[in-house]
Design a protein around this motif. Structure first.
Motif, PDB file in Angstrom:
ATOM      1  N   TYR A 147       0.837  -1.211   0.000  1.00 41.18           N
ATOM      2  CA  TYR A 147       0.000   0.000   0.000  1.00 41.18           C
ATOM      3  C   TYR A 147       0.871   1.260   0.000  1.00 41.18           C
ATOM      4  O   TYR A 147       0.550   2.254  -0.662  1.00 41.18           O
ATOM      5  N   GLN A 152      -1.238   4.206  -1.575  1.00 38.20           N
ATOM      6  CA  GLN A 152      -2.594   4.062  -1.036  1.00 38.20           C
ATOM      7  C   GLN A 152      -2.521   4.264   0.482  1.00 38.20           C
ATOM      8  O   GLN A 152      -2.680   3.335   1.269  1.00 38.20           O
ATOM      9  N   ASP A 154      -4.357   5.841   2.669  1.00 39.04           N
ATOM     10  CA  ASP A 154      -5.531   5.645   3.531  1.00 39.04           C
ATOM     11  C   ASP A 154      -5.658   4.173   3.932  1.00 39.04           C
ATOM     12  O   ASP A 154      -5.894   3.859   5.108  1.00 39.04           O
ATOM     13  N   LYS A 155      -5.445   3.273   2.962  1.00 36.36           N
ATOM     14  CA  LYS A 155      -5.514   1.836   3.264  1.00 36.36           C
ATOM     15  C   LYS A 155      -4.342   1.415   4.142  1.00 36.36           C
ATOM     16  O   LYS A 155      -4.487   0.586   5.046  1.00 36.36           O
TER      17      LYS A 155
END
Length: 450
Positions: A147, A152, A154-155
Protein backbone atom coordinates in the motif's frame (compact mmCIF):
# COMPACT_ATOMS: atom_id res chain seq x y z
CA UNK A 1 16.12 -52.04 -7.77
CA UNK A 2 19.00 -49.85 -6.55
CA UNK A 3 19.21 -49.07 -2.87
CA UNK A 4 18.47 -45.37 -3.31
CA UNK A 5 15.49 -46.18 -5.57
CA UNK A 6 14.20 -48.56 -2.92
CA UNK A 7 14.52 -45.76 -0.36
CA UNK A 8 12.58 -43.32 -2.52
CA UNK A 9 9.88 -45.94 -3.14
CA UNK A 10 9.32 -46.27 0.60
CA UNK A 11 9.39 -42.47 0.92
CA UNK A 12 6.80 -42.04 -1.80
CA UNK A 13 4.56 -44.69 -0.36
CA UNK A 14 4.70 -43.05 3.05
CA UNK A 15 3.93 -39.63 1.64
CA UNK A 16 1.08 -40.92 -0.47
CA UNK A 17 -0.42 -42.32 2.69
CA UNK A 18 -0.09 -38.97 4.47
CA UNK A 19 -3.17 -36.76 4.89
CA UNK A 20 -3.86 -34.62 1.84
CA UNK A 21 -4.30 -31.50 4.00
CA UNK A 22 -0.73 -31.92 5.28
CA UNK A 23 0.69 -32.44 1.81
CA UNK A 24 -1.12 -29.39 0.53
CA UNK A 25 1.01 -27.01 2.61
CA UNK A 26 4.37 -28.80 2.29
CA UNK A 27 7.09 -27.18 0.18
CA UNK A 28 6.14 -28.70 -3.22
CA UNK A 29 9.58 -29.87 -4.30
CA UNK A 30 9.63 -32.15 -1.22
CA UNK A 31 6.60 -34.09 -2.47
CA UNK A 32 7.59 -37.15 -4.48
CA UNK A 33 6.24 -38.62 -7.71
CA UNK A 34 4.52 -41.93 -8.40
CA UNK A 35 5.98 -43.78 -11.40
CA UNK A 36 9.62 -44.67 -11.99
CA UNK A 37 9.86 -42.61 -15.20
CA UNK A 38 8.15 -39.67 -13.59
CA UNK A 39 10.33 -40.08 -10.52
CA UNK A 40 13.53 -40.16 -12.54
CA UNK A 41 12.64 -37.09 -14.57
CA UNK A 42 11.58 -35.20 -11.44
CA UNK A 43 14.77 -35.88 -9.55
CA UNK A 44 16.80 -35.13 -12.62
CA UNK A 45 15.15 -31.70 -12.67
CA UNK A 46 16.05 -31.13 -9.02
CA UNK A 47 19.64 -32.16 -9.67
CA UNK A 48 19.97 -29.84 -12.67
CA UNK A 49 18.36 -26.98 -10.77
CA UNK A 50 20.83 -27.57 -7.94
CA UNK A 51 23.76 -27.01 -10.31
CA UNK A 52 21.96 -24.04 -11.92
CA UNK A 53 21.44 -25.80 -15.25
CA UNK A 54 17.92 -24.50 -15.58
CA UNK A 55 17.38 -25.38 -19.25
CA UNK A 56 17.94 -29.10 -18.57
CA UNK A 57 15.83 -28.87 -15.41
CA UNK A 58 12.97 -27.46 -17.50
CA UNK A 59 13.39 -30.25 -20.10
CA UNK A 60 13.09 -32.86 -17.35
CA UNK A 61 10.01 -31.19 -15.93
CA UNK A 62 8.35 -31.08 -19.33
CA UNK A 63 8.87 -34.85 -19.55
CA UNK A 64 7.12 -35.10 -16.17
CA UNK A 65 4.18 -33.12 -17.56
CA UNK A 66 3.95 -35.48 -20.54
CA UNK A 67 3.25 -38.23 -18.01
CA UNK A 68 1.12 -36.18 -15.58
CA UNK A 69 -0.16 -33.07 -17.39
CA UNK A 70 -2.20 -31.83 -14.39
CA UNK A 71 0.48 -32.10 -11.73
CA UNK A 72 0.52 -28.75 -9.88
CA UNK A 73 3.88 -29.46 -8.24
CA UNK A 74 5.60 -29.75 -11.62
CA UNK A 75 4.16 -26.40 -12.74
CA UNK A 76 5.43 -24.90 -9.49
CA UNK A 77 8.92 -26.30 -10.17
CA UNK A 78 8.78 -24.97 -13.74
CA UNK A 79 7.88 -21.55 -12.34
CA UNK A 80 10.91 -21.59 -10.03
CA UNK A 81 13.29 -22.50 -12.85
CA UNK A 82 11.88 -19.83 -15.15
CA UNK A 83 12.18 -17.35 -12.30
CA UNK A 84 15.86 -18.22 -11.84
CA UNK A 85 16.28 -17.51 -15.55
CA UNK A 86 14.48 -14.17 -15.15
CA UNK A 87 11.86 -15.33 -17.63
CA UNK A 88 9.14 -13.64 -15.61
CA UNK A 89 6.27 -14.20 -18.05
CA UNK A 90 6.70 -17.99 -18.19
CA UNK A 91 7.40 -18.11 -14.46
CA UNK A 92 4.15 -16.34 -13.66
CA UNK A 93 2.16 -18.49 -16.10
CA UNK A 94 3.58 -21.67 -14.54
CA UNK A 95 2.80 -20.60 -10.96
CA UNK A 96 -0.66 -19.46 -12.05
CA UNK A 97 -1.34 -22.84 -13.67
CA UNK A 98 -0.35 -24.52 -10.39
CA UNK A 99 -2.84 -22.37 -8.43
CA UNK A 100 -5.64 -23.24 -10.83
CA UNK A 101 -5.00 -26.94 -10.34
CA UNK A 102 -4.58 -26.63 -6.57
CA UNK A 103 -5.73 -23.25 -5.25
CA UNK A 104 -5.29 -24.30 -1.62
CA UNK A 105 -1.51 -24.54 -1.69
CA UNK A 106 -0.03 -21.26 -0.51
CA UNK A 107 3.40 -21.99 -2.07
CA UNK A 108 1.93 -21.69 -5.56
CA UNK A 109 0.54 -18.24 -4.70
CA UNK A 110 3.88 -17.27 -3.15
CA UNK A 111 5.52 -18.11 -6.49
CA UNK A 112 3.23 -15.64 -8.28
CA UNK A 113 3.95 -13.06 -5.58
CA UNK A 114 7.71 -13.52 -6.05
CA UNK A 115 7.38 -12.78 -9.76
CA UNK A 116 5.24 -9.69 -9.21
CA UNK A 117 7.52 -8.32 -6.54
CA UNK A 118 10.65 -8.81 -8.60
CA UNK A 119 9.03 -7.08 -11.56
CA UNK A 120 7.68 -4.34 -9.25
CA UNK A 121 4.12 -5.07 -10.29
CA UNK A 122 2.81 -3.94 -6.92
CA UNK A 123 -0.82 -3.67 -7.95
CA UNK A 124 -0.93 -7.33 -8.93
CA UNK A 125 1.08 -8.16 -5.80
CA UNK A 126 -1.73 -6.65 -3.71
CA UNK A 127 -4.27 -9.00 -5.31
CA UNK A 128 -2.08 -12.03 -4.65
CA UNK A 129 -1.10 -11.04 -1.10
CA UNK A 130 -4.76 -10.49 -0.26
CA UNK A 131 -5.23 -14.15 -1.21
CA UNK A 132 -2.15 -15.21 0.79
CA UNK A 133 -3.58 -13.58 3.92
CA UNK A 134 -6.19 -16.35 3.88
CA UNK A 135 -3.32 -18.78 4.52
CA UNK A 136 -1.14 -16.65 6.79
CA UNK A 137 -2.08 -13.40 8.54
CA UNK A 138 1.61 -12.48 8.58
CA UNK A 139 1.24 -11.36 4.97
CA UNK A 140 -0.61 -8.28 6.24
CA UNK A 141 2.85 -6.83 6.88
CA UNK A 142 3.61 -7.27 3.17
CA UNK A 143 0.29 -5.70 2.28
CA UNK A 144 1.17 -2.63 4.36
CA UNK A 145 4.40 -2.15 2.39
CA UNK A 146 2.56 -2.66 -0.90
CA UNK A 147 0.00 0.00 0.00
CA UNK A 148 2.88 2.37 0.75
CA UNK A 149 4.58 1.55 -2.56
CA UNK A 150 1.36 2.25 -4.44
CA UNK A 151 0.67 5.44 -2.46
CA UNK A 152 -2.59 4.06 -1.04
CA UNK A 153 -1.95 5.81 2.26
CA UNK A 154 -5.53 5.65 3.53
CA UNK A 155 -5.51 1.84 3.26
CA UNK A 156 -1.99 1.66 4.66
CA UNK A 157 -2.92 3.77 7.68
CA UNK A 158 -6.00 1.67 8.43
CA UNK A 159 -3.97 -1.55 8.19
CA UNK A 160 -1.13 -0.13 10.32
CA UNK A 161 -3.60 0.80 13.05
CA UNK A 162 -5.18 -2.64 12.87
CA UNK A 163 -1.80 -4.38 13.20
CA UNK A 164 -0.67 -2.04 15.98
CA UNK A 165 -3.75 -2.93 17.96
CA UNK A 166 -3.67 -6.68 17.30
CA UNK A 167 0.03 -7.60 17.19
CA UNK A 168 1.77 -4.54 18.62
CA UNK A 169 3.81 -1.76 17.07
CA UNK A 170 6.90 -2.20 14.90
CA UNK A 171 9.64 0.23 13.93
CA UNK A 172 8.90 -0.19 10.23
CA UNK A 173 5.21 0.56 10.64
CA UNK A 174 6.00 3.52 12.87
CA UNK A 175 8.15 4.97 10.09
CA UNK A 176 5.38 4.39 7.55
CA UNK A 177 2.87 6.06 9.83
CA UNK A 178 5.09 9.08 10.41
CA UNK A 179 5.48 9.44 6.64
CA UNK A 180 1.71 9.29 6.08
CA UNK A 181 0.94 11.80 8.81
CA UNK A 182 3.12 14.48 7.25
CA UNK A 183 0.08 14.99 5.00
CA UNK A 184 -2.52 16.87 7.03
CA UNK A 185 -5.44 15.21 5.23
CA UNK A 186 -4.73 11.94 7.07
CA UNK A 187 -4.31 13.55 10.47
CA UNK A 188 -8.03 13.81 11.17
CA UNK A 189 -8.47 10.07 10.70
CA UNK A 190 -5.49 9.38 12.91
CA UNK A 191 -6.75 11.70 15.65
CA UNK A 192 -10.04 9.81 15.69
CA UNK A 193 -8.15 6.52 15.85
CA UNK A 194 -5.99 7.69 18.74
CA UNK A 195 -9.01 8.98 20.66
CA UNK A 196 -10.62 5.59 20.19
CA UNK A 197 -7.46 3.81 21.36
CA UNK A 198 -7.26 6.03 24.43
CA UNK A 199 -10.84 5.17 25.24
CA UNK A 200 -10.10 1.46 24.91
CA UNK A 201 -6.71 1.57 26.66
CA UNK A 202 -6.57 4.61 28.97
CA UNK A 203 -3.28 3.48 30.51
CA UNK A 204 -1.36 3.27 27.20
CA UNK A 205 0.91 6.32 27.28
CA UNK A 206 2.06 6.12 23.63
CA UNK A 207 -1.41 6.99 22.30
CA UNK A 208 -1.57 10.21 24.36
CA UNK A 209 1.91 11.19 23.20
CA UNK A 210 1.06 10.66 19.53
CA UNK A 211 -2.15 12.68 19.91
CA UNK A 212 -0.34 15.54 21.68
CA UNK A 213 2.11 15.63 18.77
CA UNK A 214 -0.69 15.76 16.20
CA UNK A 215 -2.58 18.53 17.95
CA UNK A 216 0.58 20.56 18.56
CA UNK A 217 1.75 20.24 14.96
CA UNK A 218 -1.65 21.42 13.70
CA UNK A 219 -1.64 24.41 16.11
CA UNK A 220 -4.48 22.98 18.22
CA UNK A 221 -2.78 23.86 21.49
CA UNK A 222 -5.96 23.77 23.59
CA UNK A 223 -6.74 20.22 22.48
CA UNK A 224 -3.12 19.18 23.06
CA UNK A 225 -3.44 20.56 26.59
CA UNK A 226 -6.67 18.62 27.16
CA UNK A 227 -4.89 15.41 26.19
CA UNK A 228 -1.92 16.27 28.44
CA UNK A 229 -4.27 16.85 31.39
CA UNK A 230 -6.06 13.60 30.69
CA UNK A 231 -2.70 11.82 30.52
CA UNK A 232 -1.69 13.33 33.86
CA UNK A 233 -4.94 12.08 35.39
CA UNK A 234 -4.63 8.55 34.00
CA UNK A 235 -0.85 8.23 34.42
CA UNK A 236 0.30 10.73 37.08
CA UNK A 237 3.94 9.63 36.70
CA UNK A 238 4.06 10.44 32.97
CA UNK A 239 6.76 12.91 31.99
CA UNK A 240 4.96 13.59 28.72
CA UNK A 241 1.99 15.12 30.52
CA UNK A 242 4.30 17.93 31.62
CA UNK A 243 5.09 18.87 28.01
CA UNK A 244 1.54 20.08 27.43
CA UNK A 245 1.15 21.47 30.95
CA UNK A 246 4.34 23.54 30.56
CA UNK A 247 2.78 25.42 27.64
CA UNK A 248 -0.46 25.87 29.57
CA UNK A 249 1.37 27.38 32.56
CA UNK A 250 3.31 29.77 30.33
CA UNK A 251 0.12 30.96 28.67
CA UNK A 252 -1.33 31.58 32.14
CA UNK A 253 1.84 33.49 33.09
CA UNK A 254 2.40 31.03 35.93
CA UNK A 255 6.19 30.90 35.86
CA UNK A 256 6.55 28.80 39.01
CA UNK A 257 4.48 25.90 37.69
CA UNK A 258 6.05 26.27 34.24
CA UNK A 259 9.50 25.82 35.82
CA UNK A 260 8.38 22.64 37.60
CA UNK A 261 6.99 21.18 34.38
CA UNK A 262 10.07 22.26 32.41
CA UNK A 263 12.49 20.64 34.86
CA UNK A 264 10.52 17.39 34.78
CA UNK A 265 10.72 17.32 30.98
CA UNK A 266 14.42 18.22 30.84
CA UNK A 267 15.33 15.49 33.32
CA UNK A 268 13.33 12.85 31.46
CA UNK A 269 15.16 10.23 29.43
CA UNK A 270 11.94 9.40 27.56
CA UNK A 271 11.52 12.76 25.82
CA UNK A 272 13.62 13.53 22.75
CA UNK A 273 15.97 16.51 22.58
CA UNK A 274 13.91 18.40 19.97
CA UNK A 275 11.04 18.73 22.43
CA UNK A 276 13.46 19.83 25.14
CA UNK A 277 15.00 22.48 22.88
CA UNK A 278 11.56 23.83 22.03
CA UNK A 279 10.70 24.14 25.72
CA UNK A 280 13.99 25.95 26.44
CA UNK A 281 13.29 28.40 23.59
CA UNK A 282 9.78 29.09 24.83
CA UNK A 283 11.02 29.64 28.38
CA UNK A 284 13.77 31.93 27.07
CA UNK A 285 11.18 34.19 25.44
CA UNK A 286 9.17 34.10 28.67
CA UNK A 287 12.18 35.20 30.78
CA UNK A 288 12.76 38.19 28.49
CA UNK A 289 9.67 39.81 30.04
CA UNK A 290 10.00 37.94 33.35
CA UNK A 291 13.69 38.34 34.30
CA UNK A 292 13.05 37.01 37.80
CA UNK A 293 13.29 33.52 36.23
CA UNK A 294 16.80 34.02 34.80
CA UNK A 295 18.28 31.70 37.44
CA UNK A 296 15.81 28.98 36.42
CA UNK A 297 16.83 29.39 32.80
CA UNK A 298 20.50 28.99 33.72
CA UNK A 299 19.69 25.89 35.75
CA UNK A 300 17.70 24.48 32.84
CA UNK A 301 20.73 24.84 30.56
CA UNK A 302 22.76 22.72 32.97
CA UNK A 303 20.68 19.70 31.97
CA UNK A 304 22.50 19.81 28.62
CA UNK A 305 26.00 19.74 30.14
CA UNK A 306 28.14 17.21 28.35
CA UNK A 307 25.83 17.10 25.33
CA UNK A 308 28.17 18.10 22.51
CA UNK A 309 25.29 18.31 20.03
CA UNK A 310 23.02 20.64 22.00
CA UNK A 311 24.89 24.01 22.21
CA UNK A 312 21.90 25.38 24.12
CA UNK A 313 23.82 28.11 25.96
CA UNK A 314 25.32 29.32 22.68
CA UNK A 315 21.90 29.65 21.07
CA UNK A 316 20.64 31.59 24.09
CA UNK A 317 23.71 33.81 23.86
CA UNK A 318 22.86 34.52 20.20
CA UNK A 319 19.31 35.39 21.24
CA UNK A 320 20.58 38.04 23.67
CA UNK A 321 23.23 39.23 21.21
CA UNK A 322 20.52 39.94 18.65
CA UNK A 323 18.76 41.97 21.36
CA UNK A 324 22.07 43.83 22.02
CA UNK A 325 21.94 42.55 25.58
CA UNK A 326 25.69 41.95 25.78
CA UNK A 327 25.77 41.21 29.51
CA UNK A 328 23.56 38.16 29.11
CA UNK A 329 25.10 37.18 25.78
CA UNK A 330 28.53 37.17 27.42
CA UNK A 331 27.23 35.14 30.35
CA UNK A 332 25.85 32.36 28.15
CA UNK A 333 28.79 32.32 25.74
CA UNK A 334 31.12 31.84 28.71
CA UNK A 335 28.91 29.00 29.94
CA UNK A 336 28.96 27.32 26.53
CA UNK A 337 32.71 27.88 26.19
CA UNK A 338 33.24 26.19 29.56
CA UNK A 339 31.22 23.13 28.49
CA UNK A 340 32.62 22.98 24.93
CA UNK A 341 36.01 24.73 24.91
CA UNK A 342 36.96 23.33 21.49
CA UNK A 343 34.03 24.95 19.68
CA UNK A 344 35.72 27.77 17.76
CA UNK A 345 32.45 29.36 16.66
CA UNK A 346 31.42 29.87 20.29
CA UNK A 347 34.87 31.22 21.11
CA UNK A 348 34.63 33.88 18.40
CA UNK A 349 31.15 34.87 19.60
CA UNK A 350 32.56 35.14 23.11
CA UNK A 351 35.42 37.35 21.86
CA UNK A 352 32.92 39.63 20.15
CA UNK A 353 31.05 39.94 23.45
CA UNK A 354 34.31 40.77 25.28
CA UNK A 355 34.97 43.51 22.72
CA UNK A 356 31.45 44.94 23.08
CA UNK A 357 31.84 44.96 26.88
CA UNK A 358 35.33 46.52 26.50
CA UNK A 359 36.98 43.69 28.44
CA UNK A 360 40.18 44.07 26.42
CA UNK A 361 42.62 42.61 28.96
CA UNK A 362 40.68 39.33 29.00
CA UNK A 363 40.23 39.41 25.22
CA UNK A 364 43.94 39.96 24.59
CA UNK A 365 45.04 37.15 26.89
CA UNK A 366 42.53 34.61 25.55
CA UNK A 367 43.15 35.49 21.88
CA UNK A 368 46.93 35.23 22.27
CA UNK A 369 46.60 31.84 23.97
CA UNK A 370 44.42 30.47 21.19
CA UNK A 371 46.74 31.71 18.44
CA UNK A 372 49.22 29.16 19.78
CA UNK A 373 46.62 26.43 19.20
CA UNK A 374 45.12 27.74 15.94
CA UNK A 375 47.95 29.63 14.18
CA UNK A 376 46.10 29.80 10.84
CA UNK A 377 42.86 31.32 12.19
CA UNK A 378 42.78 35.01 11.09
CA UNK A 379 39.90 35.98 13.42
CA UNK A 380 42.09 35.29 16.46
CA UNK A 381 44.79 37.69 15.18
CA UNK A 382 42.12 40.30 14.54
CA UNK A 383 40.74 40.15 18.09
CA UNK A 384 44.25 40.16 19.55
CA UNK A 385 45.13 43.21 17.42
CA UNK A 386 41.89 44.97 18.35
CA UNK A 387 42.50 44.40 22.06
CA UNK A 388 46.13 45.53 21.79
CA UNK A 389 45.10 48.77 20.07
CA UNK A 390 42.55 49.49 22.81
CA UNK A 391 45.23 48.82 25.43
CA UNK A 392 47.55 51.27 23.61
CA UNK A 393 50.01 48.48 22.77
CA UNK A 394 50.28 49.65 19.16
CA UNK A 395 53.55 47.88 18.29
CA UNK A 396 52.13 44.49 19.28
CA UNK A 397 48.86 45.29 17.44
CA UNK A 398 50.76 46.16 14.23
CA UNK A 399 52.88 43.01 14.34
CA UNK A 400 50.09 40.59 15.08
CA UNK A 401 47.66 42.14 12.56
CA UNK A 402 50.25 42.02 9.77
CA UNK A 403 50.78 38.31 10.44
CA UNK A 404 47.06 37.52 10.64
CA UNK A 405 46.03 39.36 7.46
CA UNK A 406 48.21 36.95 5.43
CA UNK A 407 45.90 34.10 6.48
CA UNK A 408 42.78 35.93 5.35
CA UNK A 409 40.86 34.29 2.45
CA UNK A 410 37.53 35.41 0.93
CA UNK A 411 36.19 37.34 3.92
CA UNK A 412 35.56 40.92 2.87
CA UNK A 413 34.15 42.15 6.17
CA UNK A 414 37.08 40.76 8.12
CA UNK A 415 39.48 42.34 5.59
CA UNK A 416 37.83 45.71 6.24
CA UNK A 417 38.22 45.22 9.99
CA UNK A 418 41.87 44.23 9.65
CA UNK A 419 42.67 47.35 7.61
CA UNK A 420 40.89 49.62 10.08
CA UNK A 421 42.81 48.13 13.01
CA UNK A 422 46.12 48.35 11.13
CA UNK A 423 45.33 52.01 10.44
CA UNK A 424 44.67 52.51 14.14
CA UNK A 425 47.94 50.78 15.06
CA UNK A 426 50.03 52.96 12.70
CA UNK A 427 48.16 56.03 13.91
CA UNK A 428 49.20 55.15 17.45
CA UNK A 429 52.77 54.67 16.26
CA UNK A 430 52.72 58.08 14.55
CA UNK A 431 53.07 56.74 10.98
CA UNK A 432 50.40 58.92 9.35
CA UNK A 433 51.24 57.80 5.80
CA UNK A 434 50.61 54.12 6.52
CA UNK A 435 47.60 54.99 8.65
CA UNK A 436 46.00 56.76 5.64
CA UNK A 437 47.00 53.89 3.34
CA UNK A 438 45.17 51.28 5.47
CA UNK A 439 42.13 53.48 6.02
CA UNK A 440 41.91 53.99 2.23
CA UNK A 441 42.04 50.21 1.68
CA UNK A 442 39.24 49.76 4.20
CA UNK A 443 37.20 52.49 2.45
CA UNK A 444 37.69 50.86 -0.96
CA UNK A 445 36.57 47.50 0.38
CA UNK A 446 33.51 49.13 1.92
CA UNK A 447 32.55 50.65 -1.44
CA UNK A 448 33.01 47.26 -3.17
CA UNK A 449 30.78 45.65 -0.57
CA UNK A 450 27.96 48.09 -1.36
Amino acid sequence: MKLNNLFFSFLFFGMLCAPLALLAQTEPEDIAAVTDDFQNHYYESLKQKGIENYDKAIEALEKCLAIQPENAIIYHELGKNYLFQKDFKKAYESFEKATKIDPKNKWFWIGMYDVCYQTQDYQQSIIIVTKLIEFDLGFKEDLTSLYMNTLQFDKALALINELNENVGQSEKRDLYKAQILTDSKYQGTEKDNLLDQIKKNPKEEANYIALIYLYSNSNQEEKALEVAKRLETEIPTSDWAQVGLFKFHLNNNDGGKAVLSMNTVLKSTKIDSKIKHRIINEFLIFTKTNPQYDADLEKAISYFDGDKTANVAKEIGKFYQNKKDWDKALKYYELENKNNPDNLETTLLLFQAYAEKQQFEVLSAKADALIELYPLQPELYYFSGLASNQLKNFKKAKEILEVGIDYLVDNQQLAINFNIQLGEAYNGLGDIKKKESYFQKADQLLKQKK
